[in-house]
Design a protein around this motif. Structure first.
Motif, mmCIF file in Angstrom:
data_model
loop_
_atom_site.group_PDB
_atom_site.id
_atom_site.type_symbol
_atom_site.label_atom_id
_atom_site.label_comp_id
_atom_site.label_asym_id
_atom_site.label_seq_id
_atom_site.Cartn_x
_atom_site.Cartn_y
_atom_site.Cartn_z
ATOM 1 N N PRO A 268 0.806 -1.233 0.000
ATOM 2 C CA PRO A 268 0.000 0.000 0.000
ATOM 3 C C PRO A 268 0.836 1.280 0.000
ATOM 4 O O PRO A 268 0.377 2.310 -0.503
ATOM 5 C CB PRO A 268 -0.817 -0.117 1.293
ATOM 6 N N ASP A 269 2.044 1.212 0.544
ATOM 7 C CA ASP A 269 2.848 2.436 0.635
ATOM 8 C C ASP A 269 3.191 3.018 -0.730
ATOM 9 O O ASP A 269 3.288 4.235 -0.878
ATOM 10 C CB ASP A 269 4.146 2.162 1.410
ATOM 11 N N ILE A 270 3.374 2.170 -1.748
ATOM 12 C CA ILE A 270 3.714 2.722 -3.051
ATOM 13 C C ILE A 270 2.499 3.382 -3.697
ATOM 14 O O ILE A 270 2.618 4.386 -4.402
ATOM 15 C CB ILE A 270 4.341 1.670 -3.991
ATOM 16 N N PHE A 271 1.314 2.878 -3.395
ATOM 17 C CA PHE A 271 0.103 3.514 -3.906
ATOM 18 C C PHE A 271 -0.161 4.824 -3.163
ATOM 19 O O PHE A 271 -0.561 5.824 -3.782
ATOM 20 C CB PHE A 271 -1.088 2.555 -3.794
ATOM 21 N N THR A 272 0.086 4.844 -1.863
ATOM 22 C CA THR A 272 -0.030 6.089 -1.104
ATOM 23 C C THR A 272 0.959 7.126 -1.624
ATOM 24 O O THR A 272 0.618 8.306 -1.792
ATOM 25 C CB THR A 272 0.236 5.827 0.396
ATOM 26 N N TYR A 273 2.181 6.679 -1.889
ATOM 27 C CA TYR A 273 3.198 7.574 -2.452
ATOM 28 C C TYR A 273 2.732 8.135 -3.796
ATOM 29 O O TYR A 273 2.870 9.339 -4.058
ATOM 30 C CB TYR A 273 4.516 6.825 -2.627
ATOM 31 N N ALA A 274 2.183 7.275 -4.639
ATOM 32 C CA ALA A 274 1.728 7.713 -5.963
ATOM 33 C C ALA A 274 0.627 8.755 -5.848
ATOM 34 O O ALA A 274 0.643 9.774 -6.562
ATOM 35 C CB ALA A 274 1.250 6.514 -6.773
ATOM 36 N N LEU A 275 -0.338 8.539 -4.950
ATOM 37 C CA LEU A 275 -1.423 9.499 -4.783
ATOM 38 C C LEU A 275 -0.885 10.853 -4.328
ATOM 39 O O LEU A 275 -1.323 11.913 -4.813
ATOM 40 C CB LEU A 275 -2.438 8.969 -3.768
ATOM 41 N N THR A 276 0.060 10.833 -3.410
ATOM 42 C CA THR A 276 0.655 12.077 -2.912
ATOM 43 C C THR A 276 1.463 12.773 -4.000
ATOM 44 O O THR A 276 1.363 13.991 -4.193
ATOM 45 C CB THR A 276 1.549 11.789 -1.691
ATOM 46 N N GLU A 277 2.248 11.999 -4.714
ATOM 47 C CA GLU A 277 3.091 12.553 -5.780
ATOM 48 C C GLU A 277 2.250 13.181 -6.885
ATOM 49 O O GLU A 277 2.577 14.246 -7.420
ATOM 50 C CB GLU A 277 3.986 11.441 -6.344
ATOM 51 N N ILE A 278 1.161 12.518 -7.223
ATOM 52 C CA ILE A 278 0.290 13.008 -8.298
ATOM 53 C C ILE A 278 -0.621 14.117 -7.793
ATOM 54 O O ILE A 278 -0.969 15.046 -8.537
ATOM 55 C CB ILE A 278 -0.539 11.836 -8.872
ATOM 56 N N GLY A 279 -1.004 14.036 -6.516
ATOM 57 C CA GLY A 279 -1.919 15.022 -5.944
ATOM 58 C C GLY A 279 -3.356 14.731 -6.313
ATOM 59 O O GLY A 279 -4.065 15.605 -6.820
ATOM 60 N N VAL A 280 -3.799 13.501 -6.045
ATOM 61 C CA VAL A 280 -5.139 13.082 -6.447
ATOM 62 C C VAL A 280 -5.747 12.231 -5.338
ATOM 63 O O VAL A 280 -5.023 11.558 -4.588
ATOM 64 C CB VAL A 280 -5.072 12.293 -7.779
ATOM 65 N N LYS A 281 -7.051 12.243 -5.236
ATOM 66 C CA LYS A 281 -7.755 11.400 -4.272
ATOM 67 C C LYS A 281 -7.948 9.996 -4.850
ATOM 68 O O LYS A 281 -8.045 9.842 -6.071
ATOM 69 C CB LYS A 281 -9.109 12.015 -3.932
ATOM 70 N N PRO A 282 -8.047 8.986 -3.986
ATOM 71 C CA PRO A 282 -8.196 7.610 -4.481
ATOM 72 C C PRO A 282 -9.381 7.414 -5.414
ATOM 73 O O PRO A 282 -9.303 6.611 -6.361
ATOM 74 C CB PRO A 282 -8.370 6.789 -3.196
ATOM 75 N N GLU A 283 -10.470 8.118 -5.172
ATOM 76 C CA GLU A 283 -11.665 7.932 -5.996
ATOM 77 C C GLU A 283 -11.542 8.551 -7.383
ATOM 78 O O GLU A 283 -12.385 8.313 -8.253
ATOM 79 C CB GLU A 283 -12.901 8.497 -5.287
ATOM 80 N N ASN A 284 -10.483 9.314 -7.606
ATOM 81 C CA ASN A 284 -10.329 10.000 -8.896
ATOM 82 C C ASN A 284 -9.227 9.416 -9.770
ATOM 83 O O ASN A 284 -8.812 10.037 -10.754
ATOM 84 C CB ASN A 284 -10.070 11.495 -8.679
ATOM 85 N N ILE A 285 -8.768 8.223 -9.403
ATOM 86 C CA ILE A 285 -7.703 7.592 -10.183
ATOM 87 C C ILE A 285 -8.014 6.106 -10.309
ATOM 88 O O ILE A 285 -8.664 5.511 -9.449
ATOM 89 C CB ILE A 285 -6.327 7.821 -9.506
#
Length: 230
Positions: free
Chosen positions: A163-180
């Motif tokens: 999960p940490d790499i997905f959390t990192y990706a969301l932060t890096e991209i600046g997007v909420k989980p429901e929008n990706i």
């Protein structure tokens, strides 16, 4: 439009790594006269593929390091051949890497999918592949310009499906989980990782494999089908 961003796996989702591997191994088999050691290319390829698939599974689970995977890629298939030293096997591995990075075969429909997605979404790579290879492979395949972010596990320090790499990706991209949404071919690393991180998924599943533990958000057999979803 529900999604603003698309996460894409690279190997065997966009780049046809299986075919590029086959082409490169054919060269290696011929140039190193492996017919002395194996009855046929098919025999060599079968042994190699079983070994490297196991190594990538261990790497995805965090049970071996990148260095171990690279070290054992050819040492495993060649360890029963007395004429080939460990140093020679490592040199063959270096040659293999240099060659495969230049192969540019894409999965059928990959270029058309990128052409479709690019004007509509921000699209990003999320890959367990190695930094020193992935950028060159994308360049060789002619797809580097499509991506807003390229997120690689060995740079982040953790592999999909963690999960940490997905959390990192969301932060890096600046997007909420429901929008990706995550698009990938590997049920465990790509789809399972996204599922457990609360992201929607599109499983590219050309071999019609089964998913017993959970139902992916979407499943497609051909990349062109993703246009009907997105």
């Amino acid at each position: 439009m529900k999604y603003s961003d698309i996460l894409l796996d690279l190997d065997d989702t966009l780049i046809d790594t299986i075919e590029n591997t086959r082409l490169t191994l054919t060269e290696i088999y011929d140039d190193y006269a492996f017919s002395r050691y194996f009855p046929s290319f098919h025999d060599f390829y079968t042994i190699y593929y079983a070994n490297v698939s196991h190594l990538w599974e261990l790497y995805g689970r965090g049970q071996i390091t990148k260095q171990t995977l690279q070290r054992e890629r050819f040492i495993g298939p060649l360890n029963s051949i007395e004429e080939v030293s460990e140093e020679q096997a490592l040199a063959i591995n270096d040659d293999f890497i240099a060659r495969i990075m230049k192969k540019g075969v894409l999965v059928e429909g990959a270029k058309e999918l990128l052409d479709y997605l690019h004007p509509r979404y921000r699209i990003h790579i999320l890959s367990n592949g190695f930094t020193e290879m992935q950028y060159i492979k994308m360049e060789s395949a002619g797809i580097s310009s499509y991506f807003d972010k390229v997120i690689l596990s060995d740079k982040v320090g953790v592999n999909k499906p963690h999960p940490d790499i997905f959390t990192y990706a969301l932060t890096e991209i600046g997007v909420k989980p429901e929008n990706i949404i995550m698009v990938g071919d590997n049920l465990f690393t790509d789809i399972g990782g996204a599922y457990n991180s609360g992201l929607d998924q599109i499983w590219y599943n050309p071999k019609n494999k089964s998913s017993e533990d959970f139902e992916p958000t979407h499943t497609v057999a051909r990349l062109e089908e993703i246009r009907d979803i997105l």
